[in-house]
Enzyme design. Structure first.
Site, PDB file in Angstrom:
ATOM      1  CG  ASP A  84      -2.018   1.005   1.286  1.00 53.32           C
ATOM      2  OD1 ASP A  84      -2.209   1.551   0.415  1.00 53.32           O
ATOM      3  OD2 ASP A  84      -2.287   1.422   2.408  1.00 53.32           O
ATOM      4  CG  ASP A 105       1.661   7.493  -3.524  1.00 53.11           C
ATOM      5  OD1 ASP A 105       1.388   8.293  -4.202  1.00 53.11           O
ATOM      6  OD2 ASP A 105       1.136   7.498  -2.190  1.00 53.11           O
ATOM      7  CG  HIS A 177      -5.317   7.802   3.579  1.00 55.29           C
ATOM      8  ND1 HIS A 177      -4.161   8.252   2.954  1.00 55.29           N
ATOM      9  CD2 HIS A 177      -5.583   6.507   3.055  1.00 55.29           C
ATOM     10  CE1 HIS A 177      -3.719   7.674   1.846  1.00 55.29           C
ATOM     11  NE2 HIS A 177      -4.819   6.448   1.800  1.00 55.29           N
ATOM     12  N   GLY A 178      -8.086   8.118   7.007  1.00 53.29           N
ATOM     13  CA  GLY A 178      -8.445   8.500   8.355  1.00 53.29           C
ATOM     14  C   GLY A 178     -10.048   8.926   8.574  1.00 53.29           C
ATOM     15  N   GLY A 208      -9.194   5.571   1.559  1.00 53.77           N
ATOM     16  CA  GLY A 208     -10.007   6.181   2.475  1.00 53.77           C
ATOM     17  C   GLY A 208     -11.182   5.919   2.583  1.00 53.77           C
TER      18      GLY A 208
HETATM   19  P1  13P Z   1      -8.804   4.541   5.838  1.00 56.06           P
HETATM   20  O1  13P Z   1      -7.760   4.438   6.921  1.00 56.06           O
HETATM   21  O2  13P Z   1      -9.235   5.799   5.779  1.00 56.06           O
HETATM   22  O3  13P Z   1      -9.749   3.474   5.772  1.00 56.06           O
HETATM   23  O4  13P Z   1      -7.880   4.514   4.439  1.00 56.06           O
HETATM   24  C1  13P Z   1      -7.277   3.176   3.990  1.00 56.06           C
HETATM   25  C2  13P Z   1      -6.445   3.455   2.631  1.00 56.06           C
HETATM   26  O5  13P Z   1      -6.811   4.065   1.915  1.00 56.06           O
HETATM   27  C3  13P Z   1      -5.182   2.669   2.699  1.00 56.06           C
HETATM   28  O6  13P Z   1      -4.536   3.098   1.564  1.00 56.06           O
END
Ligand code: 13P
Length: 287
Positions: A84, A105, A177-178, A208
């Site tokens: 990721d 990325d 994210h978050g 996200g």
């Molecule tokens: P969240 O932590 O917001 O669920 O996002 C996860 C993500 O996009 C990992 O690449």
């Protein structure tokens, strides 16, 4: 056996559902994700950030653990092990370690450099049978306590990167994210529709996934999103269940402290969260 994410995502795009990427952080997390996928007869993508890889003693430890668990638990649904938000160097380390999928990325590089590095990785991944995700338009999130708003990707740049031969494309559409801040504007479906139009059959990735309302998730899938990443929501569910267990004083009962018992409620909470997401994304019984 691990598989590349290509086939599961091509099927998801054609079938108008999305495959969840659930990030893993330790052995319990991994087991919970694999068992839930099997119970739901759903394909799954296990996401590993560079930080989580380091925490779990390196990418080789992770790849070997996941492969052994697939055998031991007799997992038959398709499982992809995916880096990721990989750095350029991190991608090569995961290819070497035996991952079946990577995300490069390059969104923080100037577009020309993102193109050059992605082109090179397309070639390497094709040779080795891995799937590759690229990103255009950075995904916002919390950094040093400040929550940055998600950028919206330029649809022409998305087409440029998609045409390099990547297997999936993460385009920023205001997602972060978050947790989403109270003043979040929502996803930009205008951007998503434009990216989708330019990139055709390319499976699109929504990062996200925590806290995006169900109706927005469904609309995003209808506009070409075939992979949705979820991390924070599993962490929150784990944290809440573990806290409730400790506050109830249960970890001090019986024979004393047992880490397996302490972690069990959190693991159940992760499983329930993953199952709920698989239902929402429509991937149940799509293995
Ligand atoms: P969240 O932590 O917001 O669920 O996002 C996860 C993500 O996009 C990992 O690449």
């Amino acid at each position: 056996m691990l598989v590349s994410a290509k086939e599961m995502l091509t099927k998801a795009k054609a079938g108008h559902y999305a495959v969840g990427q659930f990030n893993i952080n330790n052995l319990e997390w991994t087991k919970a994700a694999l068992q839930t996928a099997q119970e739901c007869n759903s394909p799954i993508i296990l996401g590993v950030s560079e930080g989580a890889g380091k925490y779990m003693c390196g990418f080789k430890t992770v790849a070997d653990m996941v492969k052994a668990m697939i055998d031991e638990l007799k997992i038959t649904v398709p499982v992809a092990l995916h880096l990721d938000h990989g750095s350029y160097e991190g991608c090569y380390k995961c290819i070497e370690a035996g991952f079946s999928s990577i995300m490069f990325d390059g969104s923080h590089y100037p577009i020309d450099e993102n193109v050059a590095k992605t082109t090179e990785l397309v070639k390497v991944c094709a040779e080795k049978g891995l799937s590759l995700e690229a990103e255009v338009g950075s995904i916002g999130g919390e950094e040093d306590g400040v929550v940055g708003m998600g950028e919206c990707a330029d649809p022409n740049e998305c087409k440029m990167i998609a045409d390099l031969g990547v297997d999936m494309l993460a385009a920023g559409i205001g997602n972060i994210h978050g947790k989403y801040p109270a003043n979040w504007q929502g996803l930009s479906f205008e951007t998503l529709a434009a990216v989708s139009e330019k990139t055709g059959d390319m499976p699109l990735v929504l990062h996200g996934g925590t806290g995006i309302p169900a109706d927005m998730i469904k609309k995003a899938i209808s506009l070409g999103v075939s992979k949705i990443n979820v991390n924070t929501e599993c962490q929150l569910a784990f944290q809440e269940a573990t806290r409730a267990y400790i506050e109830a004083g249960k970890d001090l009962q019986g024979k004393g402290f047992d880490p397996r018992k302490l972690l069990a409620p959190g693991v159940e909470a992760i499983k329930a969260t993953i199952k709920e997401k698989m239902e929402l994304f429509g991937s149940i019984n799509k293995a």
